[in-house]
Enzyme design. Structure first.
Site, PDB file in Angstrom:
ATOM      1  N   HIS A  53       0.868  -1.180   0.000  1.00  0.00           N
ATOM      2  CA  HIS A  53       0.000   0.000   0.000  1.00  0.00           C
ATOM      3  C   HIS A  53       0.905   1.231   0.000  1.00  0.00           C
ATOM      4  O   HIS A  53       2.028   1.192   0.526  1.00  0.00           O
ATOM      5  CB  HIS A  53      -0.863   0.023   1.252  1.00  0.00           C
ATOM      6  N   GLU A  55       0.856   3.931   1.759  1.00  0.00           N
ATOM      7  CA  GLU A  55       1.264   4.400   3.085  1.00  0.00           C
ATOM      8  C   GLU A  55       2.391   3.552   3.666  1.00  0.00           C
ATOM      9  O   GLU A  55       3.355   4.092   4.222  1.00  0.00           O
ATOM     10  CB  GLU A  55       0.083   4.348   4.075  1.00  0.00           C
ATOM     11  N   CYS A  83      -6.496   2.223   5.475  1.00  0.00           N
ATOM     12  CA  CYS A  83      -7.158   0.989   5.901  1.00  0.00           C
ATOM     13  C   CYS A  83      -6.630   0.607   7.296  1.00  0.00           C
ATOM     14  O   CYS A  83      -5.693   1.232   7.798  1.00  0.00           O
ATOM     15  CB  CYS A  83      -6.882  -0.130   4.899  1.00  0.00           C
ATOM     16  N   CYS A  86      -2.760  -0.019   7.374  1.00  0.00           N
ATOM     17  CA  CYS A  86      -1.968   1.203   7.252  1.00  0.00           C
ATOM     18  C   CYS A  86      -2.135   2.098   8.475  1.00  0.00           C
ATOM     19  O   CYS A  86      -1.163   2.694   8.947  1.00  0.00           O
ATOM     20  CB  CYS A  86      -2.352   1.943   5.979  1.00  0.00           C
TER      21      CYS A  86
END
Length: 149
Positions: A53, A55, A83, A86
């Site tokens: 991801h 992040e 999410c 993260c």
């Protein structure tokens, strides 16, 4: 344009890079002392890795640059509300401030679906909705193209 909007624009640029390689267009930048110290975009499909991801990748890059796991004094700008995975990494890395664009109605973990900012150990400042329309449009256009294929 505000400072938050300027840095969110950079995160949008990262999201556009993800879209160019047919990834969900989410981008992130980490800023410390007014300077970008990390930037990343989603690459789960390309890298065949659930952890890729934007992040997580940006946090990893910032930690390497700073030589430690604590990102004190840092702000994370991300085009989509983080999410749970993260958000957990953000809390654990001690990111002081999170600025996101569009809320995530399916997995948003800083208030939309759940709120990991209720964790008692460390609570980053959260600012949502910065350039929300632009961030949401990127995602909407991407998924519309996917459905039309």
């Amino acid at each position: 344009m505000t400072t938050d909007e300027q840095f969110m624009s950079l995160a949008i640029g990262e999201a556009q890079r993800a879209e160019e390689i047919d990834e969900v267009p989410v981008g992130a930048v980490i800023v410390r002392g007014g300077e970008v110290i990390a930037r990343a975009y989603n690459s789960r499909e390309r890298d065949k890795n659930a952890l890729c991801h934007a992040e997580i990748k940006a946090i990893n890059e910032a930690c390497e640059l700073l030589g430690g796991w604590r990102l004190v004094g840092c702000t994370l700008y991300v085009t989509l509300e983080p999410c749970p995975m993260c958000a957990g990494a953000i809390v654990n890395a001690r990111v002081e401030r999170v600025v996101y664009g569009a809320p995530d109605m399916k997995a948003g973990a800083f208030g939309t679906m759940i709120n990991l900012n209720d964790y008692p150990l460390f609570k980053p400042e959260i600012a949502g909705g910065i350039l929300k329309d632009e961030c949401a449009q990127l995602l909407s256009d991407f998924f519309k193209k996917k459905r039309n294929k």
